[in-house]
Design a protein around this motif. Structure first.
Motif, mmCIF file in Angstrom:
data_model
loop_
_atom_site.group_PDB
_atom_site.id
_atom_site.type_symbol
_atom_site.label_atom_id
_atom_site.label_comp_id
_atom_site.label_asym_id
_atom_site.label_seq_id
_atom_site.Cartn_x
_atom_site.Cartn_y
_atom_site.Cartn_z
ATOM 1 N N GLY A 155 0.676 -1.220 -0.001
ATOM 2 C CA GLY A 155 -0.023 -0.037 -0.052
ATOM 3 C C GLY A 155 0.800 1.260 -0.126
ATOM 4 N N VAL A 156 1.793 1.332 0.632
ATOM 5 C CA VAL A 156 2.899 2.422 0.831
ATOM 6 C C VAL A 156 3.502 2.695 -0.739
ATOM 7 N N ILE A 192 7.957 2.596 14.166
ATOM 8 C CA ILE A 192 8.344 1.719 13.077
ATOM 9 C C ILE A 192 8.161 2.599 11.780
ATOM 10 N N ARG A 193 9.239 2.641 11.072
ATOM 11 C CA ARG A 193 8.874 3.233 9.823
ATOM 12 C C ARG A 193 9.552 2.549 8.653
ATOM 13 N N PHE A 215 12.470 8.475 0.930
ATOM 14 C CA PHE A 215 11.229 8.686 1.518
ATOM 15 C C PHE A 215 10.779 7.917 2.837
ATOM 16 N N ILE A 216 10.488 8.539 3.828
ATOM 17 C CA ILE A 216 10.335 8.053 5.283
ATOM 18 C C ILE A 216 8.832 8.123 5.552
ATOM 19 N N LEU A 223 3.386 9.671 4.827
ATOM 20 C CA LEU A 223 4.736 10.201 4.541
ATOM 21 C C LEU A 223 5.151 11.281 5.644
ATOM 22 N N VAL A 224 6.383 11.067 6.103
ATOM 23 C CA VAL A 224 6.697 11.951 7.321
ATOM 24 C C VAL A 224 8.104 12.754 6.861
ATOM 25 N N ASP A 225 8.638 12.292 5.803
ATOM 26 C CA ASP A 225 9.867 13.119 5.497
ATOM 27 C C ASP A 225 10.347 12.666 4.086
ATOM 28 N N SER A 226 11.173 13.407 3.544
ATOM 29 C CA SER A 226 11.616 13.027 2.189
ATOM 30 C C SER A 226 13.072 13.919 2.087
#
Length: 112
Positions: free
Chosen positions: A48-49, A73-74, A89-90, A98-101
């Motif tokens: 899904g991600v 967990i990421r 991509f995090i 999405l928390v960071d790129s």
């Protein structure tokens, strides 16, 4: 096999290879634990991600890592863009957000 399926297969292979690097018993426990967390809805399934990412950004997945942080967990997903840019991509594995790129020229990878 279409591009999305190849991307999914690559991500699953990379995640699988990361688990193989652990000892056999530990890897089996980790795999079962991860499977249970996805089944119980505590973690978002990786496909899904990857689908979300592929719909929004052009590029090829190079590596997927499941990172255990102190409080979360990421999924860390490394992609190479159409112009050769390397981007990470995090995603929060619990929410799929999405928390960071990080990386070069990320905007150029955005699908219009």
């Amino acid at each position: 096999m279409n591009a999305c399926n190849r991307l999914l297969a690559a991500g699953v292979v990379v995640l699988g290879m990361a688990l193989v690097s652990l000892s056999t018993a530990a890897a089996e426990d980790d795999w079962h634990s991860l499977h249970d967390a996805v089944r119980d809805g505590r973690l978002v399934a990786l496909p899904g991600v990857l689908d979300w990412l592929q719909q929004r950004y052009a590029g090829q997945v190079l590596e997927v890592e499941l990172e255990h942080e102190a409080s979360s967990i990421r999924y860390d997903i490394e992609m190479i863009g159409p112009d050769g840019q390397l981007v990470e991509f995090i995603f929060d594995a619990a929410t799929g957000e999405l928390v960071d790129s990080r990386g070069q020229d990320i905007d150029a990878m955005k699908r219009r």
